[in-house]
Structure formats: structure tokens, C-alpha cells
Design a protein around this motif. Structure first.
Motif, PDB file in Angstrom:
ATOM      1  N   ARG B  78       0.816  -1.466  -0.025  1.00  0.00           N
ATOM      2  CA  ARG B  78       0.234  -0.120   0.080  1.00  0.00           C
ATOM      3  C   ARG B  78       1.081   1.319   0.089  1.00  0.00           C
ATOM      4  O   ARG B  78       0.381   2.207  -0.546  1.00  0.00           O
ATOM      5  CB  ARG B  78      -0.809  -0.049   1.024  1.00  0.00           C
ATOM      6  N   ARG B  79       2.100   1.228   0.392  1.00  0.00           N
ATOM      7  CA  ARG B  79       3.136   2.198   0.312  1.00  0.00           C
ATOM      8  C   ARG B  79       3.514   2.645  -0.987  1.00  0.00           C
ATOM      9  O   ARG B  79       4.437   3.537  -1.151  1.00  0.00           O
ATOM     10  CB  ARG B  79       4.131   2.042   1.410  1.00  0.00           C
ATOM     11  N   VAL B  83      -4.540   6.118  -3.504  1.00  0.00           N
ATOM     12  CA  VAL B  83      -6.033   5.737  -3.920  1.00  0.00           C
ATOM     13  C   VAL B  83      -6.817   7.165  -3.845  1.00  0.00           C
ATOM     14  O   VAL B  83      -6.598   7.760  -2.557  1.00  0.00           O
ATOM     15  CB  VAL B  83      -6.659   4.953  -3.024  1.00  0.00           C
ATOM     16  N   PHE B  85     -10.494   8.686  -3.706  1.00  0.00           N
ATOM     17  CA  PHE B  85     -11.788   8.073  -3.535  1.00  0.00           C
ATOM     18  C   PHE B  85     -12.991   9.341  -4.187  1.00  0.00           C
ATOM     19  O   PHE B  85     -12.292  10.455  -4.431  1.00  0.00           O
ATOM     20  CB  PHE B  85     -12.352   7.881  -2.179  1.00  0.00           C
ATOM     21  N   LEU B  89     -11.864  12.639   0.956  1.00  0.00           N
ATOM     22  CA  LEU B  89     -11.607  12.186   2.312  1.00  0.00           C
ATOM     23  C   LEU B  89     -10.557  13.348   3.077  1.00  0.00           C
ATOM     24  O   LEU B  89      -9.638  12.555   3.244  1.00  0.00           O
ATOM     25  CB  LEU B  89     -11.792  10.775   2.431  1.00  0.00           C
ATOM     26  N   PHE B  91      -8.697  15.104   6.264  1.00  0.00           N
ATOM     27  CA  PHE B  91      -8.748  15.160   7.580  1.00  0.00           C
ATOM     28  C   PHE B  91      -8.966  16.524   8.192  1.00  0.00           C
ATOM     29  O   PHE B  91      -8.670  17.322   7.695  1.00  0.00           O
ATOM     30  CB  PHE B  91      -7.548  14.426   8.400  1.00  0.00           C
ATOM     31  N   ASN B  92      -9.210  16.431   9.421  1.00  0.00           N
ATOM     32  CA  ASN B  92      -9.609  17.558  10.363  1.00  0.00           C
ATOM     33  C   ASN B  92      -8.226  18.146  10.715  1.00  0.00           C
ATOM     34  O   ASN B  92      -7.860  18.373  11.900  1.00  0.00           O
ATOM     35  CB  ASN B  92     -10.511  17.346  11.389  1.00  0.00           C
ATOM     36  N   MET B  93      -7.521  18.943   9.690  1.00  0.00           N
ATOM     37  CA  MET B  93      -6.251  19.244   9.889  1.00  0.00           C
ATOM     38  C   MET B  93      -6.147  20.504   8.656  1.00  0.00           C
ATOM     39  O   MET B  93      -6.879  20.529   7.885  1.00  0.00           O
ATOM     40  CB  MET B  93      -5.110  18.453  10.048  1.00  0.00           C
ATOM     41  N   TYR B 101       0.678  13.964   5.457  1.00  0.00           N
ATOM     42  CA  TYR B 101       0.043  12.792   6.157  1.00  0.00           C
ATOM     43  C   TYR B 101       0.867  11.704   5.700  1.00  0.00           C
ATOM     44  O   TYR B 101       1.402  10.993   6.708  1.00  0.00           O
ATOM     45  CB  TYR B 101      -1.362  12.591   6.169  1.00  0.00           C
ATOM     46  N   GLY B 102       0.778  11.200   4.589  1.00  0.00           N
ATOM     47  CA  GLY B 102       1.461  10.059   4.187  1.00  0.00           C
ATOM     48  C   GLY B 102       2.767  10.125   4.330  1.00  0.00           C
ATOM     49  O   GLY B 102       3.503   9.271   4.402  1.00  0.00           O
ATOM     50  N   LEU B 105       3.957   9.302   7.855  1.00  0.00           N
ATOM     51  CA  LEU B 105       3.897   7.853   7.960  1.00  0.00           C
ATOM     52  C   LEU B 105       5.192   7.270   7.565  1.00  0.00           C
ATOM     53  O   LEU B 105       5.559   6.178   7.957  1.00  0.00           O
ATOM     54  CB  LEU B 105       2.704   7.402   7.217  1.00  0.00           C
ATOM     55  N   ARG B 106       5.719   7.923   6.410  1.00  0.00           N
ATOM     56  CA  ARG B 106       6.970   7.175   5.599  1.00  0.00           C
ATOM     57  C   ARG B 106       8.173   7.786   6.451  1.00  0.00           C
ATOM     58  O   ARG B 106       9.230   7.361   5.847  1.00  0.00           O
ATOM     59  CB  ARG B 106       6.759   7.240   4.293  1.00  0.00           C
ATOM     60  N   ARG B 149      -2.297  15.138  -2.349  1.00  0.00           N
ATOM     61  CA  ARG B 149      -2.085  14.433  -1.342  1.00  0.00           C
ATOM     62  C   ARG B 149      -1.550  12.861  -1.889  1.00  0.00           C
ATOM     63  O   ARG B 149      -0.518  12.517  -1.563  1.00  0.00           O
ATOM     64  CB  ARG B 149      -2.916  14.025  -0.304  1.00  0.00           C
ATOM     65  N   LEU B 153       3.031  11.283  -2.521  1.00  0.00           N
ATOM     66  CA  LEU B 153       3.691  10.018  -2.230  1.00  0.00           C
ATOM     67  C   LEU B 153       4.608   9.509  -3.278  1.00  0.00           C
ATOM     68  O   LEU B 153       5.202   8.451  -3.156  1.00  0.00           O
ATOM     69  CB  LEU B 153       2.655   9.157  -1.743  1.00  0.00           C
ATOM     70  N   ASP B 161     -11.101   6.508  -8.133  1.00  0.00           N
ATOM     71  CA  ASP B 161     -12.298   6.143  -7.964  1.00  0.00           C
ATOM     72  C   ASP B 161     -13.459   7.265  -8.162  1.00  0.00           C
ATOM     73  O   ASP B 161     -13.723   7.674  -7.230  1.00  0.00           O
ATOM     74  CB  ASP B 161     -12.650   5.418  -6.538  1.00  0.00           C
TER      75      ASP B 161
END
Lengths: 230, 359
Positions: B78-79, B83, B85, B89, B91-93, B101-102, B105-106, B149, B153, B161
Motif C-alpha cells: 500500500r505504500r 488511492v 476516492f 476524504l 482529515f480535520n487538519m 500525512y502519508g 507515515l513514511r 496528497r 507520495l 475512484d
């Protein structure tokens, strides 16, 4: 009418002069209900998020059970905890009955379903695909759960408020498992009930005012955090 | 081009109902592919399976030949993907934090995060939104942020989608152009689920058509649109004249198909008595006031105009020549021919303009 006015004046005097007994009762109430709320938040949020994010047979029944427990009568919880902690009960060996710990246990059992129920609702109100979006961005399951908790922080704060409000104002279980022992297990609600029954309305009113102030302060702090989070 | 992602013998069922059943599917590195199909065809399920976000009842996903879940963990897989959508979607930031964000995480460095986030925001012309709350931006801006976003990455494949379906037409057209340019620049492989022909034509070169959870046609988008295998593909590609008939004559690669009381000549090799569907593109039908005797078109019929619908710079003219058929006529021609309901005209189309499929 004089009774009420005299009571209010005496209550203000007691508060103004910093009556040591009133202070001790207030402090114990805060400690006991604060600890119970904290434990409930950990248990309730964990359980609520787990239930909300899992799909298993009988999930609907579990949610119905949690929602039912949200309105469980505190006296029934008090009775059950008393039986368990009674000297000859299953946990009688620990000698916890009529201790602040016993009140914490009872109050935790009261607050945990409230926090759990609101946590389930808080996670469920997030868009269903938000979870997938977090995973798709490379989050681990733990990172995804943390993100969802962060996203649902406003209703989760409401859960804390509801939990704290439920236990700080509760009397039935506290009096049954705590025994309302002066200087040991006497909390604001049990003391207010006792002073009222003795006809000491001044002290009862003073304790009630403190109880109300406590709720106002705690809820104001949490509401401020909630508003900032918007 | 090498195989980037592929799936084999995938089966997805929900409530005992088959949602997706694909024997095999291969996405080549650097390709761009649209997944189309009617509602409930399994398009989104396929995308979710390919991105390992949907549980499958059976089947395997391979990433560069490695079995996902065995040779490479789902998390590591997944990294490598992104995706986007249908719903933005966010986030509240802040917008910046959303795009970062992603990358956080990396464990990317702060400097790298700042650079990649700003570059990605720049692709979509939204650097000025960086410090704004994601809750305080418009729908079009929000979808730009989700695309930024996803691309920040630097994914090896981008799954989309129906990302433009909730946007108004001018906004989605603008974002599509921005995305097209960004993809051209980065060379990212894309897989797009869409209901929109123009999105598919704009962003992809290949197409996979799903119907009832199964692949019914796949290949170069222009070829598939020219040779649709089913009624859905024909309608999706813009063919709005789908006629059913019976083959009444067949010789030398030409067939005569009886549609209503007319015989339409078409290129094909079908046995007499065979039931067929005839697909005729509206732009291949010529309309005139007089019969054209010198025309090379095999099909010439007198007709009556049933309706004349203005569509942008042309009119869609519905005529009845024994059966109902649609043509498109430029606005000046409509005025010149004085086309209106009830007008008597002649239509003509070539045998090669009729695409037949057996039913």
C-alpha cells in the motif's frame, strides 16, 4: 423562603471561609470521579473503537447491550459491586468495600458504557471510507485507529463530559459501596443527601453549589477544547 | 513495459451474491487504464481489491510478480500506491498537514516533506491553501487537495475512484487537465474508475469494461469504442442508435440485417437467421433533403424527423426511417435544411458504419 436565603448565605460563608470538611469532601469527589472517568475513557474508547471497526456476528446485539448499559440504574450497579466486594463475596478477600477504591470501581462500571456507547457512535459517524483512505495513504492499523480517534475527538470529548457528569452526580452506588464514612468515603453527593436528611440545609446547599461549580468548570474546559478542535 | 500489478482468479461475494469474478487482469507499468461499466458492475470492488483494501473470497494480487501478502506485505504494497476516492476524504487538519500525512507515515525528513507537499500543491495551483483548514475549502479545492496528497507520495500507481463525479462540469474539466499534465510530467501509472466517457478519453489510453462482475472487453480505448462488444459499451462510447435485427442475407463479408421493415447492409460474417445488435454512430449518418443516388453508401432510406434537439454546437436529430435512428447535424446545417419535427428527409450511411454483434 427564609430557609433558602439563610441556606444560601451560610453556604457562601462556608465556601468563602474555606471549610476544611467541605474541601476534603470536594477533593475526594474529584479524585474518585476523576479516576473513574479516566479509567472509563481508556476502557470505553478502546472498546467502542474496537466494536465500531470490527465486523462480527452479533455486533448489533453487542451495540444494543452497550446502549442499554448506558442507562443502567446506579443502585443496581451499587448492589452488584457490593455483593462482589462483600466479605463473603467473590472479591471479599481484597477488603475493598467502604473504601474510595470501591466507589471508583462502581463509578467506572457506570461511566464505561456511556463512554463506550458514545465512542461507537463517534466512530460510526465518520465517513466509512476514511478508514480505507488512511490505510491507502500507508497507515498501519494502529496509525489508522489513532487518526480516527483524532477525527472523532469532538464527540469523544462529549463522551468524557457525559461520563464525568454521570459519575460526579451519582449517589446510589457511591453510598452503597462507599458507606459515606466521614473523612474516608464521603463525597459531595452522599454528603449532600446526608446533610439534607439531618436538616443542615446550609451545608447541603454549599455542597450542591460546589457540585454544580465543579461540573460547570470541567464542562467549560472540555467545551473550550471541543470548540478549538472545530 | 513490464507487469506492474496483476490479479488472478479473483472472486468477491457479498451476502452470497457474486460481485466480482475475474480470471486475470494485468496493468502494465506506465499505462493508463479506465475501468467502466454500469452501476453494480464491480468497478469499485476491483479497484479496492487491486489496492488490497477489500477482502476477496478467492484470488491473488501480484505486485511486480510478487504475491501480495506472501512475498510482499499488504502494508508495504500500500505504500507503493495511492488511492483517491469519489468523496474528498480530508482529515480535520490544515491542507498542508493533509498532504504531508502519508509522507510523515513514511518517516520523511521535514525538509523533504515541505518540498514534496509544496510541489504537489503547486501542480494543482493551490499553494495558497496550505495553511487553511481542510474543513474551510470548497469541494473543487478539496478534490485538488486529495489529488495533491495522493501524488505527493510519488506512487508507482494511482487508483482513482470516480474522483470528479461530485464536482460541477467546469471544475472537473479544469482538474482533469491539471491531473493530465501532472501525470504526463511524473509518468505515474493510473487506473481510473469512471462513468464519464470524456474523463476516460482525456486521462487514459486503455479501457476495461466490466458487466455483472465480469470483464466483457478490454484494450485500446479507441479500438473498443469503435468495436463495442456489448450494448453498454456502445452507449458509453456515444453510440445512441442500438438496433436489434435478424440476418437475412450473407455473402462476401457483407450481411443484410432486417430491422423493422428495412434491410440494413453491414460488414460482417454472420449466418442467415442470426439475431444481431447493430450499433451505428450518429456522426456516420448523413442527412439530406434529396435522395443521393451517387452516394457510395449502401444504406439510403427516406425518413421523417421526429425530434431536433439542440446540443451545444450541434443538434441531435432523431429520425424515423422504419426504425428510429439518431444523427448529429451542425447548427448551420440544421438552419439551412430547416430541420424540424415532421420534415421529410433522406438518410444514408455506409455498410462499414454499422457494427454488428450477435445476441
Amino acid at each position: 423562603m427564609d430557609l433558602i436565603i439563610d441556606g444560601l448565605i451560610e453556604a457562601i460563608r462556608l465556601l468563602w471561609n474555606g471549610n476544611s470538611e467541605v474541601f476534603a469532601i470536594t477533593w475526594l469527589s474529584l479524585k474518585v470521579s476523576g479516576t473513574a472517568t479516566l479509567i472509563s475513557v481508556f476502557l470505553g474508547v478502546y472498546t467502542g473503537v474496537t466494536i465500531a471497526l470490527s465486523s462480527f456476528w452479533g455486533k448489533r446485539a453487542v451495540v444494543v447491550l452497550v446502549n442499554t448499559c448506558m442507562g443502567f440504574p446506579p443502585v443496581v450497579i451499587g448492589l452488584v459491586v457490593t455483593i462482589f466486594l462483600w466479605r463473603s463475596g467473590p472479591l471479599g478477600n481484597f477488603g475493598l468495600l467502604y473504601t474510595p477504591t470501591a466507589i471508583i470501581i462502581a463509578q467506572t462500571i457506570i461511566a464505561a458504557p456511556i463512554v463506550t456507547g458514545i465512542s461507537i457512535a463517534a466512530i460510526n459517524q465518520l465517513p466509512e471510507k476514511l478508514r480505507l483512505q488512511a490505510l491507502a495513504l500507508g497507515a498501519t492499523r494502529l496509525q489508522m485507529v489513532w487518526l480516527l480517534i483524532r477525527e472523532a475527538r469532538l464527540p469523544l470529548l462529549a463522551a468524557i463530559m457525559a461520563g464525568f457528569g454521570g459519575v460526579i452526580s451519582e449517589i446510589g452506588a457511591s453510598i452503597m459501596v462507599g458507606g459515606n464514612i466521614k473523612g474516608h468515603t464521603r463525597v459531595l453527593t452522599t454528603a449532600t443527601a446526608m446533610e439534607t436528611s439531618k436538616g443542615n440545609f446550609e451545608l447541603a446547599i454549599a455542597l450542591s453549589i460546589i457540585l454544580l461549580l465543579l461540573m460547570i468548570v470541567v464542562n467549560s474546559v472540555l467545551t473550550t477544547i471541543q470548540m478549538k478542535g472545530r | 513495459m513490464s507487469h506492474l500489478i496483476s490479479l488472478k482468479d479473483v472472486l468477491v461475494k457479498k451476502d452470497k451474491r457474486m460481485i466480482l469474478a475475474l480470471d486475470d487482469l494485468v496493468i502494465q507499468e506506465g499505462s493508463s487504464c479506465a475501468i467502466v461499466g454500469p452501476n453494480g458492475a464491480g468497478k469499485t470492488t476491483l479497484l479496492m481489491c487491486l489496492s488490497c483494501l477489500e477482502k476477496m473470497n478467492a484470488g491473488s494480487i501480484f505486485w511486480r510478480g510478487k504475491l501480495v501478502g506472501r512475498d510482499i506485505s499488504k502494508h508495504d504494497f500500500r505504500r507503493k500506491i495511492s488511492v483517491v476516492f469519489q468523496q474528498a476524504l480530508l482529515f480535520n487538519m490544515t491542507v498542508f498537514d493533509n498532504v504531508a500525512y502519508g509522507l510523515k507515515l513514511r518517516n520523511c525528513s521535514r525538509k523533504e516533506i515541505a518540498g514534496r507537499v509544496m510541489r504537489s500543491l503547486e501542480y494543482f495551483g493551490i499553494t495558497d491553501l496550505a495553511k487553511r483548514s481542510a474543513r474551510a475549502i470548497s469541494g473543487g479545492e478539496a478534490q485538488r487537495v486529495t489529488l495533491a496528497r495522493a501524488l505527493a507520495l510519488e506512487p508507482e500507481i494511482l487508483f482513482l475512484d470516480e474522483p470528479f463525479s461530485s464536482l460541477d462540469a467546469p471544475t472537473s474539466e479544469k482538474i482533469i487537465l491539471e491531473l493530465k499534465e501532472t501525470i504526463r510530467r511524473t509518468g505515474t501509472t493510473i487506473l481510473l474508475v469512471t462513468h464519464n466517457k470524456l474523463e476516460a478519453l482525456n486521462l487514459t489510453r486503455d479501457i476495461i469494461v466490466l458487466e455483472s462482475g465480469k470483464k466483457v472487453q478490454a484494450g485500446d480505448i479507441a479500438h473498443v469504442f469503435q468495436h463495442p462488444a456489448t450494448e453498454f459499451i456502445a452507449l458509453f462510447s456515444g453510440i445512441d442508435s442500438v438496433l436489434s435485427g435478424t440476418v437475412v442475407e450473407s455473402r462476401d463479408g457483407m450481411v443484410g440485417v432486417k430491422i423493422a421493415d428495412r434491410v440494413v447492409m453491414a460488414v460482417g460474417d454472420f449466418a442467415v437467421g442470426c439475431y444481431v445488435l447493430a450499433f451505428i454512430r450518429p456522426e456516420n449518418i448523413s442527412l439530406s433533403l434529396d435522395a443521393i443516388s451517387a452516394s457510395s453508401a449502401k444504406n439510403n432510406f427516406p425518413a421523417t424527423v421526429l425530434d431536433c434537439i439542440p446540443v451545444d454546437y450541434y443538434h441531435k436529430v432523431v429520425v424515423n426511417c422504419g426504425f428510429s435512428i439518431n444523427s448529429i447535424v451542425a447548427n448551420p446545417t440544421v438552419a439551412q435544411l430547416q430541420l424540424k419535427t415532421g420534415k421529410q428527409v433522406f438518410i444514408s450511411f455506409k455498410a462499414t458504419a454499422v457494427h454488428l454483434v450477435s445476441t
